[in-house]
Design a protein around this motif. Structure first.
Motif, short mmCIF file in Angstrom:
data_model
loop_
_atom_site.label_atom_id
_atom_site.label_comp_id
_atom_site.label_asym_id
_atom_site.label_seq_id
_atom_site.Cartn_x
_atom_site.Cartn_y
_atom_site.Cartn_z
N PRO A 189 8.48 33.65 74.20
CA PRO A 189 8.25 33.40 75.63
C PRO A 189 6.77 33.13 75.93
N ASP A 190 6.54 32.51 77.06
CA ASP A 190 5.18 32.25 77.54
C ASP A 190 4.61 33.55 78.10
N ILE A 191 3.36 33.87 77.73
CA ILE A 191 2.76 35.09 78.28
C ILE A 191 2.64 35.03 79.80
N LEU A 192 2.57 33.82 80.36
CA LEU A 192 2.43 33.70 81.81
C LEU A 192 3.72 34.03 82.54
N ASP A 193 4.79 34.27 81.81
CA ASP A 193 6.03 34.72 82.42
C ASP A 193 6.21 36.23 82.27
N ILE A 194 5.19 36.92 81.82
CA ILE A 194 5.26 38.36 81.59
C ILE A 194 4.44 39.08 82.66
N THR A 199 0.74 40.33 87.38
CA THR A 199 0.86 41.26 88.50
C THR A 199 -0.41 41.31 89.34
N ILE A 200 -1.58 41.31 88.68
CA ILE A 200 -2.85 41.50 89.39
C ILE A 200 -3.53 40.14 89.58
N PRO A 201 -3.78 39.73 90.81
CA PRO A 201 -4.47 38.45 91.04
C PRO A 201 -5.96 38.59 90.76
N PRO A 202 -6.66 37.47 90.57
CA PRO A 202 -8.10 37.53 90.28
C PRO A 202 -8.97 37.67 91.53
N VAL A 203 -8.37 38.15 92.62
CA VAL A 203 -9.11 38.34 93.87
C VAL A 203 -8.89 39.77 94.35
N VAL A 204 -9.76 40.22 95.25
CA VAL A 204 -9.65 41.57 95.81
C VAL A 204 -8.49 41.60 96.80
N VAL A 205 -7.62 42.61 96.67
CA VAL A 205 -6.50 42.74 97.59
C VAL A 205 -6.60 44.07 98.33
N ASP A 206 -6.02 44.07 99.51
CA ASP A 206 -5.93 45.30 100.30
C ASP A 206 -4.94 46.23 99.60
N PRO A 207 -5.33 47.48 99.28
CA PRO A 207 -4.43 48.37 98.54
C PRO A 207 -3.18 48.76 99.31
N VAL A 208 -3.18 48.58 100.63
CA VAL A 208 -2.03 48.95 101.44
C VAL A 208 -1.10 47.76 101.65
#
Length: 319
Positions: A189-194, A199-208
């Motif tokens: 399988p492609d690692i990009l399908d795992i 799960t974690i984007p390369p940008v800052v996200v609001d934890p809530v």
């Protein structure tokens, strides 16, 4: 095809690893166990008691998310099984290791060679034991760790060289053609399908809210080992605990430290390109080697990509 002696060999997916561990409850849910049940075939595993080996992970805090590990290890419960296990899945094993590594229980680097192979009288290696079982049907899903082992460490430096993979895959399949009544293989399988890589984007996200934090209408990039990350870079799941500490987050965001994420949890765009190219080369080898030996190949690569894009329909639900 006869299921009288149905055996499978490979690495993580074949063994039934979930949550980074191998444990009896997960082993019974593997694809090989499902096939054996439908075919009414015996299917012995190297069973591992709770909490698994390694101790399995769980989400302890969904606001990160933060992933912790259960405190105690499980133990092998079926070492005295007489004969070859039907499931010879060896977690974390590369293709070359399946061909050459002997059991040294308890092994320091990978205990599964001792747990699964147990005794060289059954055969000195995983490939040798799979052949010695003289399966009427053998399913082979190997090669995943030749990509994932390097990618999960955030680098392309430890990918198996293409000539080595070709030589080892040919040797393995030649051994099995001489020993098995029938063989079926699967590709990688492609690692990009795992989810480990998505799960974690390369940008800052609001934890809530789990939505990207915007400044001036733009998302705020995480800080990687070479500077600000882009959407062409990938952040792996172990970064979750570091982000909780403010690592990888600019100081302009409350709680941010300006400390970059380490390379071990970031796959930069150039590394990702090399990883994907190597995976494609391995799948081309699997297809060619198997086609030349009249071995059918399950397209696991396409199946995983489809599941990520549209889900998987089962029992009236979309997973």
């Amino acid at each position: 095809v006869s299921f009288a002696r149905f055996h499978v060999m490979g690495d993580n997916y074949t063994a039934g690893m979930q949550n980074a561990g191998l444990v009896e409850g997960f082993q019974g849910a593997t694809w090989s166990a499902a096939i054996a049940q439908v075919a009414a075939a015996g299917h012995a595993f190297p069973n591992i008691s709770e909490n698994g080996i390694p101790a399995t992970m769980y989400v302890s805090d969904f606001s990160g998310p933060v992933i912790d590990t259960l405190g105690t290890l499980g133990q092998p419960t079926n070492l005295g099984y007489q004969g070859h296990y039907n499931n010879l899945g060896l977690p974390a094993a590369t293709l070359h290791q399946l061909l050459v590594t002997r059991p040294t229980y308890p092994a320091v680097q990978n205990p599964f060679f001792g747990i699964v192979l147990r005794d060289t009288l059954l055969g000195p290696t995983a490939v040798a034991q799979a052949a010695a079982a003289r399966p009427t049907l053998l399913a082979v899903w190997a090669g995943w760790m030749d990509v994932y082992g390097s990618a999960s460490a955030g680098t392309d430096a430890a990918l198996t060289p293409v000539p080595s993979f070709l030589a080892d895959y040919q040797t393995m399949m030649n051994t099995f053609v001489a020993a098995a009544g029938a063989i079926v293989a699967a590709n990688i399988p492609d690692i990009l399908d795992i989810p480990y890589f998505t799960t974690i984007p390369p940008v800052v996200v609001d934890p809530v809210t789990r939505e990207p934090i915007l400044i001036g209408g733009n998302p705020v990039p995480l800080i990687g080992p070479s500077g600000n990350l882009t959407f062409a870079d990938k952040v792996t799941l172990p970064a979750a605990g570091l982000l909780k500490l403010g690592i990888g987050i600019p100081s302009s965001i409350p709680g941010g430290t300006d400390t970059p994420l380490p390379g071990a949890v970031v796959i930069e765009a150039a590394e990702l390109g090399n990883i994907v190219a190597r995976l494609e080369a391995f799948n081309a080898i699997i297809d060619s080697v198997c086609t030349n030996r009249s071995i059918p190949v399950v397209d696991a690569h396409a199946l995983f990509t489809s599941m990520r894009a549209t889900g998987y329909q089962m029992r009236g639900e979309t997973y």
